[in-house]
Motif scaffolding. Structure first.
Motif, PDB file in Angstrom:
ATOM      1  N   ASN A  39       0.690  -1.317   0.008  1.00 35.70           N
ATOM      2  CA  ASN A  39      -0.006  -0.059   0.108  1.00 35.70           C
ATOM      3  C   ASN A  39       0.889   1.194  -0.074  1.00 35.70           C
ATOM      4  N   TYR A  43       1.138   3.946  -3.028  1.00 32.18           N
ATOM      5  CA  TYR A  43       0.663   5.365  -2.629  1.00 32.18           C
ATOM      6  C   TYR A  43       1.854   6.216  -3.194  1.00 32.18           C
ATOM      7  N   SER A  55       1.206  15.316  -1.521  1.00 31.73           N
ATOM      8  CA  SER A  55       0.504  14.347  -1.048  1.00 31.73           C
ATOM      9  C   SER A  55       1.194  13.704   0.455  1.00 31.73           C
ATOM     10  N   TYR A  60      -3.371  13.067   2.687  1.00 29.33           N
ATOM     11  CA  TYR A  60      -3.641  11.583   2.933  1.00 29.33           C
ATOM     12  C   TYR A  60      -4.221  11.289   4.174  1.00 29.33           C
ATOM     13  N   ARG A  71      -2.156   2.057   6.900  1.00 28.39           N
ATOM     14  CA  ARG A  71      -2.266   2.325   5.379  1.00 28.39           C
ATOM     15  C   ARG A  71      -2.289   3.755   5.245  1.00 28.39           C
ATOM     16  N   TYR A  73      -3.987   6.555   2.254  1.00 27.33           N
ATOM     17  CA  TYR A  73      -4.884   6.911   1.270  1.00 27.33           C
ATOM     18  C   TYR A  73      -4.832   8.143   0.705  1.00 27.33           C
ATOM     19  N   PHE A  74      -5.005   8.457  -0.539  1.00 20.43           N
ATOM     20  CA  PHE A  74      -5.148   9.936  -0.965  1.00 20.43           C
ATOM     21  C   PHE A  74      -6.459  10.603  -0.725  1.00 20.43           C
TER      22      PHE A  74
END
Length: 92
Positions: A39, A43, A55, A60, A71, A73-74
């Motif tokens: 992950n 990313y 980012s 995130y 993890r 995530y955007f």
């Protein structure tokens, strides 16, 4: 937000996020078991390909999942393609 855990002696409650920060500061080799490596690489690749420079600093979500892994995530990627080093107008 993050569940509170206790250190080795059962004192000094710390959140999961504080424990992650401690592991990062101490270069803990066991950290590899606490993050979803695929992950994180996905990313990083997505951030690079989309030229999303912010980012890693603010755009995130960092989550602790049921499988005991961190993890990323955007989110808020509306500016990601704006500063591309190539002219994308030729493609559409």
């Amino acid at each position: 937000m993050f569940n509170v855990l206790y250190d080795f002696y059962g004192k000094n409650p710390k959140s999961r996020l504080e424990l992650l920060i401690d592991d990062l500061k101490n270069n803990d080799v066991d950290l590899i078991d606490k993050v979803d490596v695929k992950n994180i690489l996905d990313y990083a690749f997505l951030a690079y390909v989309t030229n999303a420079h912010d980012s890693f600093s603010r755009n995130y979500f960092l989550t602790w999942e049921e499988d005991q892994k961190w993890r990323m995530y955007f989110w808020d990627a509306d500016e990601a393609f704006r500063n591309m080093p190539i002219d994308l107008s030729a493609y559409g």
